[in-house]
Design a protein around this motif. Structure first.
Motif, PDB file in Angstrom:
ATOM      1  N   ASP A   1       3.929  -5.276   4.059  1.00  0.00           N
ATOM      2  CA  ASP A   1       2.603  -5.888   3.900  1.00  0.00           C
ATOM      3  C   ASP A   1       2.487  -7.293   4.488  1.00  0.00           C
ATOM      4  O   ASP A   1       1.451  -7.629   5.074  1.00  0.00           O
ATOM      5  CB  ASP A   1       2.215  -5.913   2.419  1.00  0.00           C
ATOM      6  N   PRO A   2       3.498  -8.170   4.333  1.00  0.00           N
ATOM      7  CA  PRO A   2       3.345  -9.532   4.857  1.00  0.00           C
ATOM      8  C   PRO A   2       3.038  -9.605   6.352  1.00  0.00           C
ATOM      9  O   PRO A   2       2.340 -10.514   6.787  1.00  0.00           O
ATOM     10  CB  PRO A   2       4.684 -10.190   4.531  1.00  0.00           C
ATOM     11  N   THR A   3       3.544  -8.657   7.134  1.00  0.00           N
ATOM     12  CA  THR A   3       3.225  -8.699   8.564  1.00  0.00           C
ATOM     13  C   THR A   3       1.760  -8.352   8.798  1.00  0.00           C
ATOM     14  O   THR A   3       1.109  -8.936   9.666  1.00  0.00           O
ATOM     15  CB  THR A   3       4.119  -7.726   9.361  1.00  0.00           C
ATOM     16  N   VAL A   4       1.251  -7.394   8.024  1.00  0.00           N
ATOM     17  CA  VAL A   4      -0.165  -7.021   8.155  1.00  0.00           C
ATOM     18  C   VAL A   4      -1.044  -8.206   7.772  1.00  0.00           C
ATOM     19  O   VAL A   4      -2.007  -8.536   8.471  1.00  0.00           O
ATOM     20  CB  VAL A   4      -0.488  -5.803   7.265  1.00  0.00           C
ATOM     21  N   ILE A   5      -0.698  -8.847   6.661  1.00  0.00           N
ATOM     22  CA  ILE A   5      -1.463 -10.002   6.194  1.00  0.00           C
ATOM     23  C   ILE A   5      -1.448 -11.114   7.236  1.00  0.00           C
ATOM     24  O   ILE A   5      -2.472 -11.743   7.525  1.00  0.00           O
ATOM     25  CB  ILE A   5      -0.899 -10.498   4.850  1.00  0.00           C
TER      26      ILE A   5
END
Length: 334
Positions: free
Chosen positions: A242-246
Motif C-alpha cells: 500500500d505505501p507505494t500506491v499512496i
C-alpha cells in the motif's frame, strides 16, 4: 639637548606603555549588550571593519573603530571568518575578536526523520527558524544539480540523522551532507548484501529499503518484512504494498486508501505492476537498509498488521486470508 631628547624618549615610552595598558584594559573589559544573548552574522567577503559595524548594529555596544584597530594590532584583522555568531553577557572585545578569527560560529541542528518523503524534508529545512531557505523556489532537479547528485529523482537519497549547521547557513549544505551520508551508507551495506538477493544495484536496495521502512511497525519485524518482498521478487509476484500506491497518489491521497486506488495504474502501483517501483518512496534508516540487503530467511509471502504495530506473516494465501479475517475483519474462520 641630550637630556631633553632622553626626557622626550622616556615620555614617549611612558605614553606608549600607557596606551598599551589602556588598550589591554579595553580589550579585557566586558561589553554592554542590548540583550543577554546577541546573534550577528558576518557575511562572506566582509572585512574586519565591516564585521565591527555589523556587531555594533546587532546590539553589542562596542566602538567599531576601536575594535577594528585592536584586531589589526593583534594580527587578527585579516583572519576573520564569515558565519553566524552568538555572544553572551560578559563578552570582551578581545574574546570577540578571537571568536571571529577562530570561526567559532553558533550552531543549530535539524533532524531528518526516517520515513520522511523529500517533500517533508524540504518543508522541514525551508521552515527551520535558524536556516536560510536557499532551496525555496528551486525545483527538485535544480536542488540535485546544486548538491552534485547524479540521480534524476530526489526521493530516498538523503540519510536520516541529526545534522548540525551554522546558524543562518542554507539548507543546500545540509542536503549535500545527507546525500553523501546516504551514498556512503548504501555502498557499505551493498558490500554486505546476501549473494542470493534478488536486487541488481544499490539503488534497487534503496528502493526496497524505503518500502521496508514504511511497512514496518516494529523493529523486530523488519527482517521478515524484507524477506516477504525478496521472496515475491524472486518468483515474479507483485509486491502489492500500500505505501507505494499512496506515494504515487501524491496530494490526491486523503488518508483513506480505496479499491479504486489499488486498481488505478501508475508507476508506483505495485498491485498493477510487477517488480520494484521506479524510485524509493521515503528516506530509509540504517536498520531498513540492512534488512533490505540481508533479509531474514523465510518462506513467507504475505503479512498483515495485527493492529498493535506488529505483523502476522503467512506462507500462502489461505493462511493470509485467515489472518486478514482475524486482524482486519475482526472475525475468526475455522
Amino acid at each position: 639637548m641630550k637630556r631633553l631628547l632622553v626626557r622626550l624618549l622616556i615620555l614617549a615610552i611612558f605614553a606608549l606603555a600607557a596606551m598599551a595598558l589602556a588598550g589591554w584594559w579595553y580589550a579585557q573589559r566586558a561589553l554592554p549588550l542590548s540583550a543577554p544573548v546577541i546573534d550577528f552574522t558576518v557575511e562572506r567577503g566582509s572585512n574586519m571593519r565591516q564585521a565591527a559595524r555589523a556587531i555594533r548594529a546587532a546590539g553589542v555596544e562596542v566602538d567599531s573603530d576601536l575594535l577594528y584597530w585592536l584586531a589589526r594590532l593583534g594580527g587578527k584583522a585579516e583572519r576573520i571568518k564569515a558565519g553566524s555568531y552568538e555572544v553572551h553577557t560578559g563578552v570582551t572585545p578581545w574574546s570577540l575578536i578571537l571568536k571571529l578569527s577562530d570561526g567559532d560560529v553558533s550552531q543549530s541542528s535539524v533532524v531528518l526523520v526516517e520515513g520522511w518523503t523529500f517533500h517533508q524534508l524540504r518543508q522541514a529545512l525551508e521552515s527551520h527558524p535558524e536556516m536560510k531557505p536557499d532551496t525555496a523556489g528551486l525545483s527538485d532537479a535544480e536542488i540535485l544539480e546544486r548538491i552534485g547528485a547524479s540521480e534524476e529523482h530526489p526521493e530516498g537519497l538523503f540519510f536520516p540523522d541529526t545534522y548540525l549547521f551554522d546558524k543562518r547557513s542554507g539548507g543546500l549544505a545540509v542536503l549535500a551532507r545527507a546525500y553523501q551520508a546516504m551514498q556512503h551508507r548504501l555502498a557499505d551495506v551493498w558490500e554486505e548484501r546476501d549473494p542470493a538477493l534478488p536486487l541488481k544495484s544499490p539503488y534497487e536496495a534503496l528502493i526496497l529499503a524505503s518500502i521496508v521502512e514504511k511497512e514496518t511497525g516494529r523493529p523486530e519485524d523488519r527482517g521478515l518484512v524484507a524477506s516477504v518482498f525478496a521472496n515475491r521478487l524472486r518468483i515474479g509476484m507483485p509486491l502489492q504494498t500500500d505505501p507505494t500506491v499512496i506515494y504515487g497518489l501524491g496530494p490526491e491521497f486523503d488518508g483513506r486508501l480505496r479499491r479504486r486506488h489499488l486498481d488505478t495504474d501508475h508507476p508506483w502501483n505495485t498491485y498493477t505492476r510487477r517488480g520494484l517501483p521506479p524510485t524509493p518512496i521515503a528516506m530509509p534508516g540504517p536498520a531498513a537498509l540492512r534488512a533490505a540487503v540481508r533479509p531474514d530467511e523465510s518462506d513467507y509471502l504475505y503479512f498483515v498488521s495485527r493492529g498493535d504495530g506488529s505483523s502476522e506473516f503467512s506462507r500462502n494465501l489461505a493462511e493470509h486470508n485467515r489472518a486478514v479475517d482475524r486482524f482486519i475483519r475482526n472475525r475468526s474462520t475455522p
